[in-house]
Design a protein around this motif. Structure first.
Motif, short mmCIF file in Angstrom:
data_model
loop_
_atom_site.label_atom_id
_atom_site.label_comp_id
_atom_site.label_asym_id
_atom_site.label_seq_id
_atom_site.Cartn_x
_atom_site.Cartn_y
_atom_site.Cartn_z
N ILE A 29 0.83 -1.20 0.00
CA ILE A 29 0.00 0.00 0.00
C ILE A 29 0.87 1.25 0.00
O ILE A 29 0.50 2.28 -0.60
CB ILE A 29 -1.00 0.00 1.18
CG1 ILE A 29 -2.06 1.08 0.97
CG2 ILE A 29 -0.30 0.17 2.51
CD1 ILE A 29 -2.94 0.87 -0.24
N ASP A 30 2.05 1.18 0.65
CA ASP A 30 2.99 2.30 0.57
C ASP A 30 3.47 2.50 -0.87
O ASP A 30 3.60 3.63 -1.34
CB ASP A 30 4.19 2.05 1.48
CG ASP A 30 3.90 2.40 2.94
OD1 ASP A 30 2.77 2.87 3.21
OD2 ASP A 30 4.79 2.20 3.79
N ALA A 31 3.72 1.39 -1.55
CA ALA A 31 4.13 1.46 -2.95
C ALA A 31 3.02 2.06 -3.82
O ALA A 31 3.27 2.90 -4.69
CB ALA A 31 4.51 0.07 -3.46
N MET A 32 1.77 1.65 -3.56
CA MET A 32 0.64 2.19 -4.32
C MET A 32 0.50 3.70 -4.10
O MET A 32 0.22 4.46 -5.03
CB MET A 32 -0.67 1.49 -3.90
CG MET A 32 -0.76 0.02 -4.27
SD MET A 32 -0.67 -0.30 -6.06
CE MET A 32 1.07 -0.74 -6.23
N HIS A 33 0.70 4.11 -2.85
CA HIS A 33 0.63 5.55 -2.54
C HIS A 33 1.67 6.32 -3.34
O HIS A 33 1.39 7.39 -3.89
CB HIS A 33 0.85 5.77 -1.03
CG HIS A 33 0.88 7.22 -0.65
ND1 HIS A 33 2.06 7.88 -0.33
CD2 HIS A 33 -0.11 8.14 -0.55
CE1 HIS A 33 1.78 9.14 -0.06
NE2 HIS A 33 0.48 9.32 -0.18
N MET A 34 2.89 5.76 -3.43
CA MET A 34 3.94 6.44 -4.19
C MET A 34 3.61 6.50 -5.68
O MET A 34 3.84 7.50 -6.35
CB MET A 34 5.27 5.73 -3.96
CG MET A 34 6.46 6.41 -4.64
SD MET A 34 6.70 8.14 -4.13
CE MET A 34 7.25 7.90 -2.43
N LEU A 35 3.07 5.40 -6.23
CA LEU A 35 2.71 5.39 -7.65
C LEU A 35 1.62 6.42 -7.94
O LEU A 35 1.66 7.12 -8.96
CB LEU A 35 2.23 4.00 -8.08
CG LEU A 35 3.32 2.92 -8.20
CD1 LEU A 35 2.69 1.57 -8.52
CD2 LEU A 35 4.34 3.29 -9.27
N GLU A 36 0.64 6.53 -7.05
CA GLU A 36 -0.40 7.54 -7.22
C GLU A 36 0.19 8.94 -7.14
O GLU A 36 -0.15 9.84 -7.92
CB GLU A 36 -1.49 7.37 -6.16
CG GLU A 36 -2.31 6.09 -6.28
CD GLU A 36 -3.26 6.09 -7.47
OE1 GLU A 36 -3.22 7.02 -8.31
OE2 GLU A 36 -4.06 5.14 -7.57
N LYS A 37 1.09 9.14 -6.17
CA LYS A 37 1.72 10.45 -5.98
C LYS A 37 2.52 10.86 -7.22
O LYS A 37 2.54 12.03 -7.60
CB LYS A 37 2.65 10.38 -4.76
CG LYS A 37 3.30 11.70 -4.39
CD LYS A 37 4.16 11.54 -3.14
CE LYS A 37 4.88 12.83 -2.78
NZ LYS A 37 5.74 12.66 -1.59
N GLU A 38 3.17 9.87 -7.87
CA GLU A 38 3.99 10.16 -9.05
C GLU A 38 3.19 10.16 -10.36
O GLU A 38 3.75 10.33 -11.43
CB GLU A 38 5.12 9.13 -9.15
CG GLU A 38 6.10 9.17 -7.99
CD GLU A 38 6.85 10.48 -7.92
OE1 GLU A 38 7.16 11.06 -8.99
OE2 GLU A 38 7.13 10.96 -6.80
N GLY A 39 1.88 9.93 -10.26
CA GLY A 39 1.04 10.01 -11.46
C GLY A 39 1.18 8.83 -12.40
O GLY A 39 1.07 8.98 -13.62
N PHE A 40 1.39 7.64 -11.84
CA PHE A 40 1.62 6.45 -12.65
C PHE A 40 0.46 6.17 -13.61
O PHE A 40 0.65 6.00 -14.81
CB PHE A 40 1.85 5.25 -11.73
CG PHE A 40 2.08 3.94 -12.45
CD1 PHE A 40 3.28 3.69 -13.09
CD2 PHE A 40 1.10 2.96 -12.46
CE1 PHE A 40 3.49 2.48 -13.75
CE2 PHE A 40 1.29 1.75 -13.11
CZ PHE A 40 2.50 1.51 -13.75
#
Length: 270
Positions: free
Chosen positions: A238-249
């Protein structure tokens, strides 16, 4: 009677389809002919190494095949069609994999009542996991559609669709392998950055992508549901998902598809 397949254009997609069709046992190399210009020496050499007939004459491809696959760059389609027009007599089937070229344009450049099908395959046809869609022209018969579906189903999945879908399909599955390859490269780079051997990192990333895609296809579940099942509360995913969302994946992928879609539309209008 062996199916004789001709390719006008002998580049990467033609080579992938040739290997795919022969690996699937749908036809044999000696029943395939492909053309390229005299300047495309390397493509002609590849065709010969595959055991097929190589030529610089597009008309020879049409005359010596049951089905002619138009696999050239969009900008030279009009020139090629003008060259083969008089030898492409109905009911011989023309299958176009040229990006963005509409059925209307193809039919208007051929003899009256031409049997034409517009197809968008992708390079995984080489390993029998291709994703192909096709739309039939006004005069293409049911047998033409069945033959097209049989050909491309032998190297993966194949769907008949309305032509209005074809440009976005080109942007998703036609261009899609490049998006997947870049993702795999990034994942393996991340593994190397944190100490994994390159070969192991790449194999793990590729198998993960393959397995995830297979789960979606075989379970029928929405990817969002399956993603949620991997994300444990306060876990690393979920931390990884948060980062992907933050970076606009997701936005980046959607924007990439839009860019490819618009370019496909432009190619059809040129």
């Amino acid at each position: 009677m062996a199916l004789k397949v001709g390719f006008i254009g002998a580049g990467k997609i033609a080579q992938s389809l040739i290997k795919g069709f022969t690996n699937a046992g749908l036809t044999a190399p000696q029943h395939i002919i492909a053309s390229a210009s005299k300047n495309d020496v390397s493509d002609l050499e590849v065709i010969q190494k595959l055991g097929c007939t190589a030529t610089t004459k597009n008309t020879a491809v049409v005359r010596q095949s049951d089905i002619a696959v138009l696999a050239v760059k969009p900008n030279i389609v009009p020139e090629v069609l003008a060259e083969i027009r008089d030898v492409l007599e109905p009911p011989k089937l023309l299958v176009s994999v040229a990006m963005g070229i509409t059925l209307r344009k193809l039919e208007s450049s051929c003899l009256e009542n031409a049997h034409v099908v517009r197809v968008m395959p992708n390079t995984p046809c080489l390993v029998a996991t291709g994703a192909t869609a096709f739309a039939s022209g006004r005069y293409a018969s049911e047998e033409d559609c069945e033959l097209t579906k049989s050909l491309f189903s032998s190297v993966g999945t194949c769907y008949q669709v309305p032509e209005s879908y074809m440009d976005v399909i080109t942007a998703i599955s036609g261009s899609g392998p490049a998006y997947m390859f870049m993702t795999l490269e990034a994942l393996s780079d991340a593994g190397v950055r944190h100490g994994l051997p390159r070969n192991l990192a790449l194999k793990l990333a590729a198998q993960t992508m393959l397995g995830s895609a297979k789960m979606v296809l075989e379970t029928g579940q929405h990817p969002a549901v399956m993603k949620g099942e991997v994300c444990s509360p306060a876990g690393c995913t979920i931390d990884a998902m948060h980062m992907l969302e933050k970076e606009g994946f997701r936005a980046a992928l959607m924007n990439a598809v839009e860019a490819a879609y618009l370019r496909t539309r432009e190619a059809g209008e040129e």
